[in-house]
Design a protein around this motif. Structure first.
Motif, PDB file in Angstrom:
ATOM      1  N   ARG A  51     -24.952  25.617  18.690  1.00 32.99           N
ATOM      2  CA  ARG A  51     -24.420  24.830  19.807  1.00 32.99           C
ATOM      3  C   ARG A  51     -24.495  25.593  21.122  1.00 32.99           C
ATOM      4  NH1 ARG A  51     -20.434  23.164  15.877  1.00 32.99           N
ATOM      5  NH2 ARG A  51     -18.990  24.768  16.627  1.00 32.99           N
TER       6      ARG A  51
ATOM      7  N   LEU B 260     -18.942  35.795  20.332  1.00 29.63           N
ATOM      8  CA  LEU B 260     -18.303  34.939  19.344  1.00 29.63           C
ATOM      9  C   LEU B 260     -17.319  35.704  18.474  1.00 29.63           C
ATOM     10  CD1 LEU B 260     -21.320  32.700  18.261  1.00 29.63           C
ATOM     11  CD2 LEU B 260     -19.335  32.014  19.616  1.00 29.63           C
TER      12      LEU B 260
ATOM     13  N   GLU C  77     -20.363  31.141  11.193  1.00 31.36           N
ATOM     14  CA  GLU C  77     -20.546  31.114  12.647  1.00 31.36           C
ATOM     15  C   GLU C  77     -21.839  30.417  13.090  1.00 31.36           C
ATOM     16  OE1 GLU C  77     -18.285  32.169  14.806  1.00 31.36           O
ATOM     17  OE2 GLU C  77     -16.949  32.836  13.214  1.00 31.36           O
TER      18      GLU C  77
ATOM     19  N   ASN D  23     -13.349  32.332  21.949  1.00 28.73           N
ATOM     20  CA  ASN D  23     -13.601  30.985  21.467  1.00 28.73           C
ATOM     21  C   ASN D  23     -14.990  30.554  21.928  1.00 28.73           C
ATOM     22  OD1 ASN D  23     -13.489  29.649  24.109  1.00 28.73           O
ATOM     23  ND2 ASN D  23     -11.270  29.918  24.036  1.00 28.73           N
ATOM     24  N   GLU D  24     -15.454  29.451  21.402  1.00 21.54           N
ATOM     25  CA  GLU D  24     -16.833  29.029  21.631  1.00 21.54           C
ATOM     26  C   GLU D  24     -17.149  28.789  23.104  1.00 21.54           C
ATOM     27  OE1 GLU D  24     -19.633  25.236  20.396  1.00 21.54           O
ATOM     28  OE2 GLU D  24     -18.148  25.951  18.945  1.00 21.54           O
TER      29      GLU D  24
ATOM     30  N   GLY E 260     -10.886  32.529  15.652  1.00 22.51           N
ATOM     31  CA  GLY E 260     -11.887  32.068  16.604  1.00 22.51           C
ATOM     32  C   GLY E 260     -11.366  31.858  18.009  1.00 22.51           C
TER      33      GLY E 260
ATOM     34  N   LYS F 116     -21.759  27.440  15.568  1.00 19.92           N
ATOM     35  CA  LYS F 116     -21.419  27.839  16.939  1.00 19.92           C
ATOM     36  C   LYS F 116     -22.637  28.434  17.638  1.00 19.92           C
ATOM     37  CE  LYS F 116     -16.569  29.031  15.967  1.00 19.92           C
ATOM     38  NZ  LYS F 116     -15.572  30.125  16.010  1.00 19.92           N
TER      39      LYS F 116
END
Length: 429
Positions: free
Chosen positions: A151, A176, A145, A180-181, A74, A148
């Protein structure tokens, strides 16, 4: 990413191969990142930076970056770093800490303030879509996932101060895969709000051929896809329209065809197609040359199955629906896209480049009963009567047998495509 530049297509480029494209791109990327330019730098130093940046974009165009891999950690991998650079997500604003800003947006909680067109809260709409984002994709496991996705989309609604729209979850997923997020959030926000803002605008009736609706830029892109196909392959365009007219008994075949088959591709920048790892390689092209290139890439995919579409008995539902759409070969699509671009008129290229940000232009384009450039359609028909379309036919013939050979055989098949100076200027932004 939207500034005008010129990239050159030469027939010999089609046979150029790089043994390790990711390594070649990394070399150019590292060289570019080591170049120091400040406001006090000389013009020569700034020009050197521009040349290195253009060199990176060229190698992405002609060699690609290789196939994306799963990213179980990730973290932002190399493709993610290149995408951030091409999107301009460099966190250079010293007054804003990106980590603090993202955490603050998450702290705002569920995005219930901004309602969707159906009247439900954005948070509820996000939850309706999040669990089914690219189900079955090899590179993206929605089971792990999904938090994520929820969010990032919630944070986007809070920052953009506008509601969630269907399709945004799909567009988020490639970020994604390779980031990274937090990086994914800022790249996603930049793509939607800075590079393609018209795609998320609503519009009202302004003419007899205009519908009222949302996704203004995507509907305008459908009209542009129709124009591109008319200019580069008038025979295929007319064959498709005749098929639609006969099968569906409609008096507006162009509008009907593109709403039925094209719109979803325009809405999510080709992510309707499969497999995801090939479409992500097309995104390399879009980020390197400008997001308007996804319209031309869609037409390139139609040309690659021309041998099937030109059949007078072709069932379009068995060829062009989301479920039936043929598997993408990214290098073949990229090669045909760069071959097609120099064939487009300057007026149409300008419309392609500008539609992603120009609301007024998009409002004109969605009126199918008007012509923003009336000469384009007439010229396309005139050209079709005199132009040798054997090059397009040969592309389709090669693709029908071995799609992987399209990139290599463009050189041998179209050695006469270059202009007298041995180059074709392919103007893109």
């Amino acid at each position: 990413p939207n500034e005008l530049c010129s990239l050159i297509w030469r027939p010999e480029m089609a046979k150029e191969t790089v043994e390790n494209p990711s390594k070649e791109v990394k070399s150019r990327f590292d060289e570019l990142m080591e170049t120091k330019v400040t406001s006090g730098s000389s013009e020569e130093e700034k020009k050197e930076l521009e040349e290195k940046f253009l060199g990176l974009r060229r190698v992405i165009l002609f060699s690609g970056m290789g196939e994306p891999q799963r990213n179980p950690d990730g973290e932002t991998n190399f493709r993610g770093q290149v995408w951030k650079l091409l999107l301009g997500v460099l966190y250079q604003d010293k007054k804003k800490d990106p980590v603090e800003e993202y955490l603050k947006l998450l702290g705002l909680g569920k995005a219930t303030k901004y309602k969707t067109r159906s009247g439900e809260s954005s948070y509820k709409a996000i939850r309706h879509d999040s669990f089914r984002t690219l189900k079955g994709a090899k590179l993206f496991d929605i089971k792990t996932e999904e938090p994520k996705v929820i969010r990032v989309l919630n944070a986007y609604v809070h920052k953009a101060r506008k509601p969630y729209n269907q399709g945004m979850n799909t567009i988020l997923s490639p970020f994604l895969v390779c980031m990274n997020e937090m990086d994914a959030f800022y790249c996603f926000y930049t793509l939607l709000e800075k590079m393609t803002p018209t795609y998320w605008m609503g519009y009202k009736n302004k003419g007899p051929g205009t519908d009222q609706g949302f996704y203004l830029g995507a509907h305008a892109a459908c009209r542009l896809a129709d124009k591109v196909l008319q200019e580069v392959d008038y025979d295929l365009h007319e064959s498709l329209m005749n098929n639609v007219r006969k099968t569906f008994r409609t008096q507006s075949p162009r509008k009907f065809f593109h709403k039925l088959y094209t719109f979803r591709h325009m809405q999510v920048f080709s992510l309707v197609a499969k497999p995801m790892e090939e479409v992500m390689q097309l995104w390399d092209l879009f980020f390197a040359l400008g997001m308007h290139m996804h319209v031309v890439a869609y037409v390139a995919q139609l040309i690659l199955i021309r041998h099937l579409l030109m059949d007078e008995n072709a069932n379009l539902n068995n060829l062009l629906t989301q479920e039936a759409w043929p598997k993408v070969n990214a290098r073949a699509v990229t090669s045909v896209t760069t071959f097609v671009m120099p064939k487009l008129s300057e007026e149409l290229v300008e419309e392609l480049k500008n539609h992603v940000t120009d609301k007024e232009l998009c409002c004109k384009l969605v009126d199918w009963d008007s012509d923003t450039h009336p000469t384009i359609r007439g010229r396309a028909k005139s050209d079709a009567e005199t132009k040798d379309t054997s090059d397009i036919t040969k592309i389709s013939a090669v693709a029908g047998k071995e799609p992987g050979k399209v990139h290599r055989q463009l050189s041998a098949t179209f050695s006469g495509a270059a202009s007298e100076g041995g180059v074709n200027a392919c103007k893109m932004s």
